[in-house]
Design a protein around this motif. Structure first.
Motif: not given
Length: 85
Positions: A65-74
């Motif tokens: 989820a954190v890896i996905g959140a980093v991608v989405v936030l970027w």
């Protein structure tokens, strides 16, 4: 996973992801929303590469989820024009 589990995982992933991407959050509600979307995106990314996605509230799912959140936030900051600090 239940809705409450997604919200809890999304809150944690959104908070951690926002600290990684821009050192300040986008607001609690936006962090939750982007964290939940990030959990879904992380699950899709990991499934694409043959790994399992979000499986519940555990460390592996939090990392996904954190890896996905980093991608989405970027992507969110790239589209909205905000610069990371």
């Amino acid at each position: 996973m239940s809705v409450i589990s997604w919200i809890i995982l999304g809150l944690i992933a959104g908070f951690i992801g926002s600290k990684i991407v821009n050192k300040s959050g986008a607001g609690m509600l936006m962090d939750i929303v982007l964290g939940i979307v990030g959990a879904i995106v992380g699950g899709v990314i990991f499934s694409f590469f043959g790994a399992s996605g979000v499986t519940g509230i555990n460390i592996y799912s939090l990392v996904v989820a954190v890896i996905g959140a980093v991608v989405v936030l970027w992507l969110y900051h790239a589209v909205s024009g905000r610069r990371s600090i």
